[in-house]
Write a protein that holds these residues in place. Structure first.
Motif, mmCIF file in Angstrom:
data_model
loop_
_atom_site.group_PDB
_atom_site.id
_atom_site.type_symbol
_atom_site.label_atom_id
_atom_site.label_comp_id
_atom_site.label_asym_id
_atom_site.label_seq_id
_atom_site.Cartn_x
_atom_site.Cartn_y
_atom_site.Cartn_z
ATOM 1 N N HIS A 1 40.771 28.571 22.487
ATOM 2 C CA HIS A 1 40.936 27.734 23.681
ATOM 3 C C HIS A 1 41.703 28.453 24.786
ATOM 4 O O HIS A 1 41.915 27.904 25.855
ATOM 5 N N LEU A 2 42.188 29.641 24.473
ATOM 6 C CA LEU A 2 42.955 30.391 25.488
ATOM 7 C C LEU A 2 42.029 31.323 26.269
ATOM 8 O O LEU A 2 41.018 31.791 25.739
ATOM 9 N N MET A 3 42.399 31.584 27.490
ATOM 10 C CA MET A 3 41.596 32.500 28.307
ATOM 11 C C MET A 3 41.673 33.908 27.701
ATOM 12 O O MET A 3 42.754 34.354 27.333
ATOM 13 N N ASN A 4 40.528 34.571 27.604
ATOM 14 C CA ASN A 4 40.586 35.971 27.199
ATOM 15 C C ASN A 4 40.769 36.827 28.456
ATOM 16 O O ASN A 4 40.776 36.303 29.584
ATOM 17 N N ALA A 5 40.918 38.137 28.259
ATOM 18 C CA ALA A 5 41.253 39.007 29.397
ATOM 19 C C ALA A 5 40.201 38.902 30.508
ATOM 20 O O ALA A 5 40.535 38.797 31.695
ATOM 21 N N ILE B 1 40.502 35.590 32.382
ATOM 22 C CA ILE B 1 41.649 35.611 33.304
ATOM 23 C C ILE B 1 41.252 36.349 34.581
ATOM 24 O O ILE B 1 41.476 35.892 35.696
ATOM 25 N N PHE B 2 40.611 37.495 34.375
ATOM 26 C CA PHE B 2 40.214 38.306 35.530
ATOM 27 C C PHE B 2 39.232 37.535 36.414
ATOM 28 O O PHE B 2 39.380 37.485 37.647
ATOM 29 N N SER B 3 38.254 36.907 35.777
ATOM 30 C CA SER B 3 37.222 36.210 36.547
ATOM 31 C C SER B 3 37.828 35.054 37.357
ATOM 32 O O SER B 3 37.516 34.890 38.546
ATOM 33 N N ILE B 4 38.712 34.270 36.745
ATOM 34 C CA ILE B 4 39.327 33.154 37.475
ATOM 35 C C ILE B 4 40.224 33.704 38.594
ATOM 36 O O ILE B 4 40.187 33.225 39.733
ATOM 37 N N ALA B 5 40.974 34.751 38.274
ATOM 38 C CA ALA B 5 41.867 35.337 39.286
ATOM 39 C C ALA B 5 41.050 35.852 40.476
ATOM 40 O O ALA B 5 41.429 35.657 41.643
ATOM 41 N N GLN B 6 39.930 36.458 40.170
ATOM 42 C CA GLN B 6 39.063 37.001 41.216
ATOM 43 C C GLN B 6 38.626 35.885 42.183
ATOM 44 O O GLN B 6 38.625 36.069 43.401
ATOM 45 N N THR B 7 38.291 34.730 41.622
ATOM 46 C CA THR B 7 37.882 33.601 42.461
ATOM 47 C C THR B 7 39.034 33.165 43.362
ATOM 48 O O THR B 7 38.850 32.910 44.550
ATOM 49 N N PHE B 8 40.231 33.102 42.790
ATOM 50 C CA PHE B 8 41.385 32.698 43.610
ATOM 51 C C PHE B 8 41.652 33.716 44.720
ATOM 52 O O PHE B 8 42.002 33.344 45.841
ATOM 53 N N VAL B 9 41.483 34.977 44.404
ATOM 54 C CA VAL B 9 41.725 36.011 45.422
ATOM 55 C C VAL B 9 40.691 35.860 46.546
ATOM 56 O O VAL B 9 41.025 35.948 47.732
ATOM 57 N N LYS B 10 39.461 35.551 46.146
ATOM 58 C CA LYS B 10 38.416 35.336 47.161
ATOM 59 C C LYS B 10 38.825 34.201 48.115
ATOM 60 O O LYS B 10 38.576 34.245 49.306
ATOM 61 N N PHE B 11 39.500 33.193 47.596
ATOM 62 C CA PHE B 11 39.893 32.046 48.435
ATOM 63 C C PHE B 11 41.212 32.254 49.175
ATOM 64 O O PHE B 11 41.663 31.386 49.908
ATOM 65 N N GLY B 12 41.878 33.363 48.918
ATOM 66 C CA GLY B 12 43.078 33.633 49.728
ATOM 67 C C GLY B 12 44.360 33.906 48.959
ATOM 68 O O GLY B 12 45.423 34.043 49.576
ATOM 69 N N ASP C 1 46.798 42.088 24.265
ATOM 70 C CA ASP C 1 45.934 42.686 25.290
ATOM 71 C C ASP C 1 46.607 42.664 26.672
ATOM 72 O O ASP C 1 45.909 42.762 27.688
ATOM 73 N N PHE C 2 47.945 42.570 26.693
ATOM 74 C CA PHE C 2 48.643 42.589 27.992
ATOM 75 C C PHE C 2 48.254 43.816 28.832
ATOM 76 O O PHE C 2 47.946 43.678 30.018
ATOM 77 N N PRO C 3 48.214 45.033 28.231
ATOM 78 C CA PRO C 3 47.865 46.194 29.062
ATOM 79 C C PRO C 3 46.473 46.067 29.688
ATOM 80 O O PRO C 3 46.273 46.422 30.855
ATOM 81 N N GLU C 4 45.547 45.524 28.916
ATOM 82 C CA GLU C 4 44.179 45.370 29.431
ATOM 83 C C GLU C 4 44.151 44.358 30.595
ATOM 84 O O GLU C 4 43.506 44.598 31.629
ATOM 85 N N ILE C 5 44.869 43.241 30.410
ATOM 86 C CA ILE C 5 44.905 42.208 31.455
ATOM 87 C C ILE C 5 45.515 42.784 32.731
ATOM 88 O O ILE C 5 45.003 42.608 33.833
ATOM 89 N N LEU C 6 46.599 43.523 32.537
ATOM 90 C CA LEU C 6 47.291 44.117 33.679
ATOM 91 C C LEU C 6 46.366 45.075 34.430
ATOM 92 O O LEU C 6 46.286 45.057 35.655
#
Ligand code: SAM
Ligand code: SF4
Length: 336
Positions: free
Chosen positions: A48-52, A55-66, A82-87
């Motif tokens: 149920h947790l976001m995988n790396a 996280i990237f995909s959702i973050a990308q959408t937020f960045v697109k919106f500002g 997987d902290f290094p991968e996420i980072l």
């Protein structure tokens, strides 16, 4: 402000939210009493947790919106394998990346953090006494954390230290913390103790902005205490003592909220969007993403429902009413 008017990240009070805090995990290697309920928390199943990539995909959408700033938090973000991968994934986005950590294992990540462009780290440290550290966190990691703070400074990171002040626990250290900034180039931030599920909050345990300042004024002459200019959207009121290398600040969410300038939104480790630290309602972005739905309408709806002040807890007395915050999560599962 006009240019953000139609952004999904602008709320009905015309506040534009360009700062996303992402919780990477509900787990932690400490058990801070103000954060982790004594009986622990019901952890979300791993699937149920976001995988790396999510996280990237959702973050990308937020960045697109500002979104221009992303902070990684938790739980303890560094316990995620997987902290290094996420980072690394997030460092490819055009944002200011930062981290909030308890610093227990941060020395293992200096190079990755630098490579990802992380310049500022916020570290939790509620006491300068080893035995008290154990009383608060139920773990014996004081030396490690203290040394890691020194190493972070030596490595050139900008270090902010967050201390949650609680009456009868550590409020007698206010002046020690301020004295600590004499030689240490850190920003010490006193955070008022806030109520969350299972943390046994009582209003009288919260040390107010006024009380902290009175304490400081009892030890330093008025012309020694310098009020600094706060950064835009800063939740802290910043000060320094003349001649000190570091600064100190007060984050007064309970007695003196700063909601009118709020630019923060939170994504929990299981992919729920929270428009306020105190919101009892959340919207599930992760399930939508997995179902290949567009998450923009969900983000827009979430932001449009944001209250003017602390999710509807207008005055400090509303904290006394447990109905106002008991349906919120415990802090460990929100991501501070
Ligand atoms: N594990 C990391 C850490 O401790 O820095 C990140 C997560 S922690 C939940 C983020 C921040 O929330 C910490 O600075 C912590 O002091 C703060 N926090 C947790 N519970 C709190 C409470 N009840 N009142 C005020 N601040 C709180
Ligand atoms: Fe862990 Fe941070 Fe919560 Fe302490 S404040 S229990 S270190 S998540």
């Amino acid at each position: 402000m006009m240019k953000h008017q139609n952004s999904p990240l602008t709320d009905s009070f015309d506040r534009h939210h360009n700062y996303l805090r992402i919780s990477l995990t509900e787990r932690c290697n400490l058990r801070c009493s103000y954060c982790m309920p004594v009986d622990g928390v019901q952890l979300s199943p791993a699937e149920h947790l976001m995988n790396a990539n999510e996280i990237f995909s959702i973050a990308q959408t937020f960045v697109k919106f500002g979104v221009t700033k992303i902070r990684l938090t938790g739980g303890e973000p560094l316990v995620r394998k997987d902290f290094p991968e996420i980072l690394e994934l997030l460092s490819s986005l055009n944002v200011e990346l930062s981290l909030t950590s308890n610093a227990v294992s941060i020395d293992r990540h200096f190079e990755q953090l630098k490579k990802a462009g992380v310049k500022t780290v916020n570290i939790s440290l509620d006491t300068l006494k080893a035995s008290r550290f154990h009383d608060i966190t139920f773990r014996n990691y004081f030396d490690r954390v203290y040394q890691n703070v020194q190493k972070l400074i030596a490595e050139g990171f900008i270090v902010k230290i967050n201390a949650v002040l609680m009456r009868g626990i550590n409020e007698d250290e206010i002046l020690d913390f301020v004295a600590f900034t004499k030689e240490q180039p850190v920003a010490f931030r006193f955070i008022e103790f806030m109520p969350f599920d299972g943390n046994q909050w009582k209003r009288e345990k919260t040390i107010s902005y006024q009380e902290i300042m009175e304490k400081v004024q009892s030890a330093y002459a008025a012309d020694q205490i310098i009020r600094l200019k706060d950064a835009p959207n800063d939740t802290a009121k910043n000060y320094t003592i003349k001649g000190h290398k570091g600064t100190f600040a007060i984050i007064s969410t309970v007695t003196n909220p700063f909601c009118d300038q709020c630019n923060r939104i939170r994504l929990t480790a299981n992919g729920r969007l929270k428009n306020c630290l105190f919101s009892q309602k959340e919207n599930d972005l992760l399930t939508a993403l997995r179902n290949k739905q567009d998450i923009e309408p969900i983000i827009r709806m979430n932001l449009s429902k944001k209250f003017a002040i602390r999710s509807g807890m207008d005055g400090p007395e509303s904290f006394e009413n447990p109905d106002k915050h008991k349906q919120n999560r415990s802090m460990i599962t929100i991501g501070g």
